[in-house]
Write a protein that holds these residues in place. Structure first.
Motif, PDB file in Angstrom:
ATOM      1  N   SER A   1      -7.611   3.880  -8.785  1.00 58.81           N
ATOM      2  CA  SER A   1      -8.467   4.260  -7.671  1.00 58.81           C
ATOM      3  C   SER A   1      -7.675   5.020  -6.629  1.00 58.81           C
ATOM      4  CB  SER A   1      -9.090   3.008  -7.044  1.00 58.81           C
ATOM      5  OG  SER A   1      -8.106   2.264  -6.341  1.00 58.81           O
ATOM      6  N   SER A   2      -8.407   5.794  -5.796  1.00 63.65           N
ATOM      7  CA  SER A   2      -7.738   6.551  -4.735  1.00 63.65           C
ATOM      8  C   SER A   2      -7.080   5.605  -3.746  1.00 63.65           C
ATOM      9  CB  SER A   2      -8.745   7.458  -4.027  1.00 63.65           C
ATOM     10  OG  SER A   2      -9.802   6.694  -3.457  1.00 63.65           O
ATOM     11  N   GLY A   3      -7.711   4.416  -3.535  1.00 66.74           N
ATOM     12  CA  GLY A   3      -7.114   3.440  -2.630  1.00 66.74           C
ATOM     13  C   GLY A   3      -5.783   2.940  -3.136  1.00 66.74           C
ATOM     14  N   ASN A   4      -5.690   2.695  -4.446  1.00 63.48           N
ATOM     15  CA  ASN A   4      -4.418   2.253  -5.020  1.00 63.48           C
ATOM     16  C   ASN A   4      -3.345   3.320  -4.902  1.00 63.48           C
ATOM     17  OD1 ASN A   4      -5.537  -0.178  -5.692  1.00 63.48           O
ATOM     18  ND2 ASN A   4      -5.677   0.204  -7.882  1.00 63.48           N
ATOM     19  N   VAL A   5      -3.742   4.583  -5.039  1.00 68.07           N
ATOM     20  CA  VAL A   5      -2.790   5.679  -4.913  1.00 68.07           C
ATOM     21  C   VAL A   5      -2.218   5.733  -3.505  1.00 68.07           C
ATOM     22  CG1 VAL A   5      -2.538   8.193  -4.921  1.00 68.07           C
ATOM     23  CG2 VAL A   5      -3.840   7.079  -6.732  1.00 68.07           C
ATOM     24  N   VAL A   6      -3.083   5.554  -2.496  1.00 62.15           N
ATOM     25  CA  VAL A   6      -2.634   5.565  -1.103  1.00 62.15           C
ATOM     26  C   VAL A   6      -1.659   4.429  -0.842  1.00 62.15           C
ATOM     27  CG1 VAL A   6      -3.372   5.242   1.294  1.00 62.15           C
ATOM     28  CG2 VAL A   6      -4.685   6.735  -0.226  1.00 62.15           C
ATOM     29  N   VAL A   7      -2.024   3.214  -1.283  1.00 61.63           N
ATOM     30  CA  VAL A   7      -1.153   2.057  -1.083  1.00 61.63           C
ATOM     31  C   VAL A   7       0.182   2.259  -1.795  1.00 61.63           C
ATOM     32  CG1 VAL A   7      -0.860  -0.395  -1.615  1.00 61.63           C
ATOM     33  CG2 VAL A   7      -3.032   0.425  -0.704  1.00 61.63           C
ATOM     34  N   ALA A   8       0.136   2.763  -3.023  1.00 61.32           N
ATOM     35  CA  ALA A   8       1.364   2.984  -3.793  1.00 61.32           C
ATOM     36  C   ALA A   8       2.293   3.959  -3.072  1.00 61.32           C
ATOM     37  CB  ALA A   8       1.013   3.523  -5.180  1.00 61.32           C
ATOM     38  N   ARG A   9       1.738   5.061  -2.609  1.00 60.24           N
ATOM     39  CA  ARG A   9       2.548   6.078  -1.933  1.00 60.24           C
ATOM     40  C   ARG A   9       3.140   5.548  -0.632  1.00 60.24           C
ATOM     41  NH1 ARG A   9      -1.021  10.135  -1.832  1.00 60.24           N
ATOM     42  NH2 ARG A   9      -1.911   9.479   0.152  1.00 60.24           N
TER      43      ARG A   9
ATOM     44  N   GLU B   1       3.552  -0.044  -6.628  1.00 64.77           N
ATOM     45  CA  GLU B   1       4.126   1.272  -6.360  1.00 64.77           C
ATOM     46  C   GLU B   1       3.713   2.302  -7.415  1.00 64.77           C
ATOM     47  OE1 GLU B   1       8.218   1.673  -5.463  1.00 64.77           O
ATOM     48  OE2 GLU B   1       8.123   0.415  -3.666  1.00 64.77           O
ATOM     49  N   GLN B   2       3.351   1.835  -8.591  1.00 68.29           N
ATOM     50  CA  GLN B   2       2.879   2.736  -9.642  1.00 68.29           C
ATOM     51  C   GLN B   2       1.375   2.988  -9.538  1.00 68.29           C
ATOM     52  OE1 GLN B   2       4.083   1.061 -13.408  1.00 68.29           O
ATOM     53  NE2 GLN B   2       6.201   0.773 -12.706  1.00 68.29           N
ATOM     54  N   GLY B   3       0.719   2.260  -8.632  1.00 67.22           N
ATOM     55  CA  GLY B   3      -0.715   2.433  -8.442  1.00 67.22           C
ATOM     56  C   GLY B   3      -1.558   1.718  -9.471  1.00 67.22           C
ATOM     57  N   THR B   4      -0.955   0.814 -10.249  1.00 63.49           N
ATOM     58  CA  THR B   4      -1.698   0.123 -11.309  1.00 63.49           C
ATOM     59  C   THR B   4      -2.047  -1.315 -10.938  1.00 63.49           C
ATOM     60  OG1 THR B   4       0.374  -0.526 -12.401  1.00 63.49           O
ATOM     61  CG2 THR B   4      -0.649   1.541 -13.111  1.00 63.49           C
ATOM     62  N   GLY B   5      -1.532  -1.789  -9.807  1.00 66.99           N
ATOM     63  CA  GLY B   5      -1.829  -3.156  -9.394  1.00 66.99           C
ATOM     64  C   GLY B   5      -3.049  -3.201  -8.490  1.00 66.99           C
ATOM     65  N   ASN B   6      -3.613  -4.383  -8.320  1.00 62.48           N
ATOM     66  CA  ASN B   6      -4.749  -4.607  -7.429  1.00 62.48           C
ATOM     67  C   ASN B   6      -4.345  -5.668  -6.411  1.00 62.48           C
ATOM     68  OD1 ASN B   6      -6.880  -2.876  -8.588  1.00 62.48           O
ATOM     69  ND2 ASN B   6      -6.610  -4.191 -10.378  1.00 62.48           N
ATOM     70  N   PRO B   7      -3.750  -5.248  -5.309  1.00 66.22           N
ATOM     71  CA  PRO B   7      -3.198  -6.217  -4.350  1.00 66.22           C
ATOM     72  C   PRO B   7      -4.283  -6.998  -3.617  1.00 66.22           C
ATOM     73  CG  PRO B   7      -3.148  -4.015  -3.421  1.00 66.22           C
ATOM     74  CD  PRO B   7      -3.565  -3.865  -4.857  1.00 66.22           C
TER      75      PRO B   7
ATOM     76  N   VAL C   1      -5.408  -9.222  -0.175  1.00 72.27           N
ATOM     77  CA  VAL C   1      -5.159  -9.043   1.258  1.00 72.27           C
ATOM     78  C   VAL C   1      -3.861  -9.748   1.648  1.00 72.27           C
ATOM     79  CG1 VAL C   1      -6.011  -9.562   3.572  1.00 72.27           C
ATOM     80  CG2 VAL C   1      -7.590  -8.748   1.812  1.00 72.27           C
ATOM     81  N   ASP C   2      -3.649 -10.954   1.108  1.00 65.40           N
ATOM     82  CA  ASP C   2      -2.427 -11.704   1.433  1.00 65.40           C
ATOM     83  C   ASP C   2      -1.178 -10.945   0.976  1.00 65.40           C
ATOM     84  OD1 ASP C   2      -3.840 -13.742   2.592  1.00 65.40           O
ATOM     85  OD2 ASP C   2      -3.813 -15.046   0.825  1.00 65.40           O
ATOM     86  N   THR C   3      -1.266 -10.313  -0.197  1.00 64.95           N
ATOM     87  CA  THR C   3      -0.116  -9.545  -0.706  1.00 64.95           C
ATOM     88  C   THR C   3       0.195  -8.379   0.216  1.00 64.95           C
ATOM     89  OG1 THR C   3      -0.552 -10.145  -3.011  1.00 64.95           O
ATOM     90  CG2 THR C   3       0.723  -8.138  -2.621  1.00 64.95           C
ATOM     91  N   LEU C   4      -0.825  -7.677   0.654  1.00 64.84           N
ATOM     92  CA  LEU C   4      -0.612  -6.534   1.550  1.00 64.84           C
ATOM     93  C   LEU C   4       0.001  -6.985   2.868  1.00 64.84           C
ATOM     94  CD1 LEU C   4      -3.861  -4.432   0.970  1.00 64.84           C
ATOM     95  CD2 LEU C   4      -1.542  -3.914   0.183  1.00 64.84           C
ATOM     96  N   PHE C   5      -0.474  -8.103   3.403  1.00 63.51           N
ATOM     97  CA  PHE C   5       0.088  -8.599   4.661  1.00 63.51           C
ATOM     98  C   PHE C   5       1.545  -9.024   4.484  1.00 63.51           C
ATOM     99  CE2 PHE C   5      -4.213  -8.754   6.391  1.00 63.51           C
ATOM    100  CZ  PHE C   5      -3.988  -8.457   7.733  1.00 63.51           C
ATOM    101  N   SER C   6       1.874  -9.600   3.333  1.00 61.66           N
ATOM    102  CA  SER C   6       3.256 -10.014   3.065  1.00 61.66           C
ATOM    103  C   SER C   6       4.182  -8.795   2.998  1.00 61.66           C
ATOM    104  CB  SER C   6       3.331 -10.799   1.753  1.00 61.66           C
ATOM    105  OG  SER C   6       2.623 -12.012   1.847  1.00 61.66           O
ATOM    106  N   ILE C   7       3.721  -7.732   2.320  1.00 54.88           N
ATOM    107  CA  ILE C   7       4.530  -6.514   2.216  1.00 54.88           C
ATOM    108  C   ILE C   7       4.684  -5.855   3.578  1.00 54.88           C
ATOM    109  CG2 ILE C   7       4.638  -4.199   1.211  1.00 54.88           C
ATOM    110  CD1 ILE C   7       3.130  -5.345  -1.222  1.00 54.88           C
TER     111      ILE C   7
ATOM    112  N   VAL D   1      -2.528   0.983   4.031  1.00 55.00           N
ATOM    113  CA  VAL D   1      -3.816   1.321   3.430  1.00 55.00           C
ATOM    114  C   VAL D   1      -4.414   2.626   3.945  1.00 55.00           C
ATOM    115  CG1 VAL D   1      -4.342  -1.093   2.991  1.00 55.00           C
ATOM    116  CG2 VAL D   1      -5.105  -0.051   5.126  1.00 55.00           C
ATOM    117  N   ALA D   2      -3.836   3.199   5.024  1.00 54.52           N
ATOM    118  CA  ALA D   2      -4.386   4.433   5.591  1.00 54.52           C
ATOM    119  C   ALA D   2      -3.718   5.645   4.979  1.00 54.52           C
ATOM    120  CB  ALA D   2      -4.197   4.447   7.109  1.00 54.52           C
TER     121      ALA D   2
END
Length: 203
Positions: free
Chosen positions: A2-10, A41-47, A49-55, A67-68
């Motif tokens: 997804s485009s969202g995963n690409v943004v997070v990965a980058r 980082e490869q854009g293949t994971g589905n994080p 909310v807790d994972t994103l906050f930890s990172i 996420v932006a």
């Protein structure tokens, strides 16, 4: 993916590399498995909310930085809204944190009022560059060419420097302080040095 995963990965990879952290080190600080972070980082994971906050906490940034779209990441701090902290015999004000294992440049820039139609955007700097600008005196219009902001003395802004950007004084000559953070050149990119962003010569 997804485009969202690409943004997070980058965003995760860029922020990690700016801090000089290995994949394993960031995973350790965030309390994640290295494989989990690698997939993100490869854009293949589905994080979660807790994972994103930890990172985000491990990187020392708000979760919105993950996420932006990077082009949307611009922070403005108005002089009237800031809090000065008491530190013994002096007061201090936090402007921003500058992370980087590349080049950090400091400039005082005198910005004149350009004749009508004569102002041209500055060329983009290397990918991942951020500019942190504080207005010492005057009023200016600065930032990405397609979305500049107007600032007065005491205001601060951080914006992506890897897009065309503008500096324009709105009244006579203005004085600004700019800190430019240019990420290190990554192995295999062919780069050997970094051109100064606001002056002549090479680093």
């Amino acid at each position: 993916m997804s485009s969202g995963n690409v943004v997070v990965a980058r965003n995760i990879r860029l922020l990690r590399e700016q801090r000089g952290l290995s994949l394993a080190e960031l995973a350790r600080q965030a309390g994640l498995a290295k494989q989990t972070l690698s997939k993100l980082e490869q854009g293949t994971g589905n994080p979660t909310v807790d994972t994103l906050f930890s990172i985000a906490a491990a990187l020392g940034v708000p979760v919105t930085r993950l996420v932006a779209e990077r082009e949307q990441v611009m922070t403005v701090q108005r002089a009237d809204d800031v809090v000065w902290e008491q530190n013994g015999g002096y007061e201090s004000r936090t402007l921003d944190h500058v992370y980087g294992s590349g080049v950090i440049e400091n400039y005082l820039v005198r910005v004149g009022r350009a004749p009508q139609g004569a102002s041209r955007p500055s060329e983009p700097h290397p990918v991942g560059t951020l500019e942190h600008l504080y207005v010492i005196s005057g009023r200016v219009r600065v930032g990405p060419a397609d979305s500049p902001v107007e600032l007065s003395a005491g205001d601060f802004v951080r914006y992506p420097g890897d897009r065309p950007h503008v500096y324009e004084s709105l009244e006579g000559e203005s004085l600004v302080h700019i800190v430019v953070s240019v990420p290190r050149v990554q192995p295999g990119t062919g780069g050997t040095n970094v051109a100064r962003t606001h002056g002549g010569g090479q680093h």
